[in-house]
Scaffold this motif. Structure first.
Motif, PDB file in Angstrom:
ATOM      1  N   VAL A 162      -6.609  24.009  -0.137  1.00 34.27           N
ATOM      2  CA  VAL A 162      -6.592  23.082  -1.269  1.00 34.27           C
ATOM      3  C   VAL A 162      -7.953  23.080  -1.954  1.00 34.27           C
ATOM      4  N   PHE A 163      -9.004  22.952  -1.166  1.00 35.83           N
ATOM      5  CA  PHE A 163     -10.365  22.949  -1.716  1.00 35.83           C
ATOM      6  C   PHE A 163     -10.636  24.234  -2.501  1.00 35.83           C
ATOM      7  N   LEU A 223       0.827  -1.203   0.000  1.00 31.53           N
ATOM      8  CA  LEU A 223       0.000   0.000   0.000  1.00 31.53           C
ATOM      9  C   LEU A 223       0.861   1.252   0.000  1.00 31.53           C
ATOM     10  N   LEU A 224       0.551   2.167  -0.893  1.00 35.46           N
ATOM     11  CA  LEU A 224       1.233   3.456  -0.971  1.00 35.46           C
ATOM     12  C   LEU A 224       0.194   4.554  -0.800  1.00 35.46           C
ATOM     13  N   PHE A 225       0.328   5.318   0.277  1.00 34.36           N
ATOM     14  CA  PHE A 225      -0.569   6.438   0.537  1.00 34.36           C
ATOM     15  C   PHE A 225       0.183   7.739   0.259  1.00 34.36           C
ATOM     16  N   VAL A 226      -0.485   8.669  -0.394  1.00 39.49           N
ATOM     17  CA  VAL A 226       0.111   9.976  -0.670  1.00 39.49           C
ATOM     18  C   VAL A 226      -0.884  11.057  -0.260  1.00 39.49           C
ATOM     19  N   ASP A 227      -0.403  12.036   0.497  1.00 40.05           N
ATOM     20  CA  ASP A 227      -1.235  13.195   0.815  1.00 40.05           C
ATOM     21  C   ASP A 227      -1.194  14.138  -0.380  1.00 40.05           C
ATOM     22  N   ASN A 228      -2.172  13.954  -1.264  1.00 43.39           N
ATOM     23  CA  ASN A 228      -2.206  14.615  -2.558  1.00 43.39           C
ATOM     24  C   ASN A 228      -3.479  15.448  -2.686  1.00 43.39           C
ATOM     25  N   PRO A 229      -3.419  16.664  -3.257  1.00 44.65           N
ATOM     26  CA  PRO A 229      -2.238  17.382  -3.741  1.00 44.65           C
ATOM     27  C   PRO A 229      -1.505  18.113  -2.625  1.00 44.65           C
ATOM     28  N   VAL A 230      -0.484  18.890  -2.987  1.00 42.64           N
ATOM     29  CA  VAL A 230       0.279  19.617  -1.972  1.00 42.64           C
ATOM     30  C   VAL A 230      -0.670  20.475  -1.142  1.00 42.64           C
ATOM     31  N   TYR A 244       2.637  19.969   2.185  1.00 39.51           N
ATOM     32  CA  TYR A 244       2.512  21.397   2.438  1.00 39.51           C
ATOM     33  C   TYR A 244       3.226  22.224   1.368  1.00 39.51           C
ATOM     34  N   VAL A 245       2.880  23.490   1.325  1.00 41.64           N
ATOM     35  CA  VAL A 245       3.581  24.458   0.484  1.00 41.64           C
ATOM     36  C   VAL A 245       4.122  25.559   1.384  1.00 41.64           C
ATOM     37  N   GLU A 246       5.240  26.130   0.975  1.00 47.97           N
ATOM     38  CA  GLU A 246       5.832  27.230   1.730  1.00 47.97           C
ATOM     39  C   GLU A 246       5.362  28.586   1.223  1.00 47.97           C
TER      40      GLU A 246
END
Length: 458
Positions: A337-338, A109-116, A122-124
């Motif tokens: 994000v939304f 299983l590969l989980f990704v918190d997508n998108p940034v 996170y984004v800076e």
């Protein structure tokens, strides 16, 4: 049962680190290599977080390669690392106890918190949030290039992209981006297929399904069902003209009408009343029509666990991972994000499904019977809009009933129809979160999708 203990959960091993504006580990994991996690800077100052589990049931040298499932959560802004992992299909539940129905029995299983900006990603700089599904797909493909470029052993495991809700739009766009990257020699992996669970592929078809469906189950009367159809028609015209932000605003108006006319029906299970949930919409939320934003917290309200998912992720899980920057809190950028995707939210992705089918990629669609937000009626409607040459034959064949003999022998749990590379699962007595409502059949389904060497006979 997967023998993953909470003790092992707390044994991270540092593998490598690098310096950006903060000290971040590229990848860490458990001492036995059964888990790996880390960040990939997919663009300057834009960071995706990933977490991979190696199945203890993994068969290394079988005639069928052991599969990997990439799970993509919806929202947009909901965390796969948190929700999909600890509340749906991962090895441990929110109480950090082994999950009997974990999909880890059938695949890595590969989980990704997508998108940034989602979960621990996170984004800076706020200007770096993605504004389209395609931008999200490019970032996710960049992450896969990095991971598969550094982990040669992963390449023998076919990758199956499994998505839920809005994640389905990510899935079909990233699948096409992956295909392009493979053809260009930029990414070395085998794409096994795409599975779309209760997915927001065609917003127009879903909003047109709400009025008739809720009238059929007595949650709307003729008057409100007619009003629903009027707003749905407005949405159709806005989508047709490419006025997607206007369509998003009209969608909010329609949700407000549905909430009022149905006396707060549960959008994730139309047999329930959202007023019974701890996350019941407040008056403020109703005025802002934020039903979709309840998605990240919905399962916490339904779970038997007393552990809040946010507390879990920002507490013991954060401590386990050890690489989350001090300035990052799980889920704190989800609203951003939304909002950043609001002009792409109502854009359909039927064309992308058609492209995948024409390329011979296996596409699986599964839908919970009592879901409303992504109702089966709407899913069936957009499937009929496919230009795929096999659609007529797909429509003409019979469905196969599905059972779970270890759970309720002889009780119909769902139906399956397959023709060539299109597969459709109707999951009975399930709402929006199919693996939660029908764990036994979901496990059997993912075994069939991935052709896992460990397919159960149940």
């Amino acid at each position: 049962m997967v023998k993953t203990s909470s003790a092992r959960l707390l044994l991270p091993l540092l593998l490598c680190c690098f310096l950006l504006s903060v000290k971040i580990c590229v990848a860490t994991g458990t001492a036995d290599g059964s888990e790996q996690w880390g960040y990939v800077e997919v663009r300057p100052k834009a960071h995706l977080f990933w977490w991979r589990y190696r199945s203890p049931q993994r068969i290394e040298n079988g005639s069928t390669p052991w599969p990997t499932v990439l799970w993509l959560q919806g929202g947009p802004g909901a965390s796969g690392v948190g929700i999909g992992n600890f509340q749906e299909i991962g090895p441990l539940d929110a109480d950090l106890k082994p999950r009997k129905s974990t999909w880890l029995q059938k695949a890595d299983l590969l989980f990704v918190d997508n998108p940034v900006g989602t979960g621990f990603s996170y984004v800076e700089d706020e200007s770096l949030f993605v504004r389209t599904d395609v931008e999200a797909a490019v970032d996710l493909t960049t992450l896969l290039k990095k991971l598969y470029g550094e982990n040669e052993s992963w390449r023998n495991s076919p990758l199956f992209i499994v998505a839920e809700s809005y994640g389905g739009k990510y899935a079909v766009t990233v699948a096409l981006t992956i295909v392009e990257a493979i053809k260009a020699g930029e990414l070395k992996l085998k794409l096994g297929g795409v599975a779309l669970g209760d997915s927001w592929i065609s917003p127009e078809d879903f909003v047109f399904s709400w009025g008739p469906l809720l009238r059929d189950v007595s949650r709307l009367d003729i008057k409100d069902a007619d009003k629903s159809n009027i707003i749905a028609e407005r949405i159709r015209q806005e989508i047709e003209k490419g006025q997607f932000l206007d369509a998003t605003n009209s969608w909010s108006d329609l949700e407000g009408l549905i909430i009022s006319g149905s006396n707060k029906v549960d959008f994730y299970n139309f047999l329930l009343d959202s007023a019974d949930d701890p996350i019941s919409l407040t008056a403020v939320q109703q005025s802002e029509k934020l039903t979709m934003k309840a998605y990240p917290t919905y399962l916490s309200s339904k779970a038997s666990s007393s552990v809040d998912i946010s507390s879990l992720m920002n507490g013991v899980i954060r401590e386990k991972l050890k690489i989350i920057p001090k300035t990052v809190s799980w889920g704190n950028q989800s609203d951003d994000v939304f909002n950043s995707l609001s002009s792409d939210f109502m854009r359909p992705r039927i064309r992308e499904v058609d492209e995948l089918l024409s390329l011979g990629i296996n596409v699986t669609i599964y839908n919970g019977q009592v879901d409303l937000i992504c109702a089966t009626k709407g899913t069936e409607a957009w499937v009929q809009k496919l230009k795929w040459e096999g659609l007529k034959d797909f429509n003409s064949i019979d469905r196969t009933p599905l059972y779970c003999t270890t759970e309720e022998p002889g009780v119909t749990k769902g139906f399956l129809k397959s023709y060539k590379n299109l597969h459709f699962y109707w999951i009975l007595k399930a709402g929006h979160f199919v693996p939660v409502d029908q764990p036994c059949l979901s496990l059997k389904m993912i075994a069939g999708i991935t052709q896992s060497p460990a397919v159960s006979s149940s």
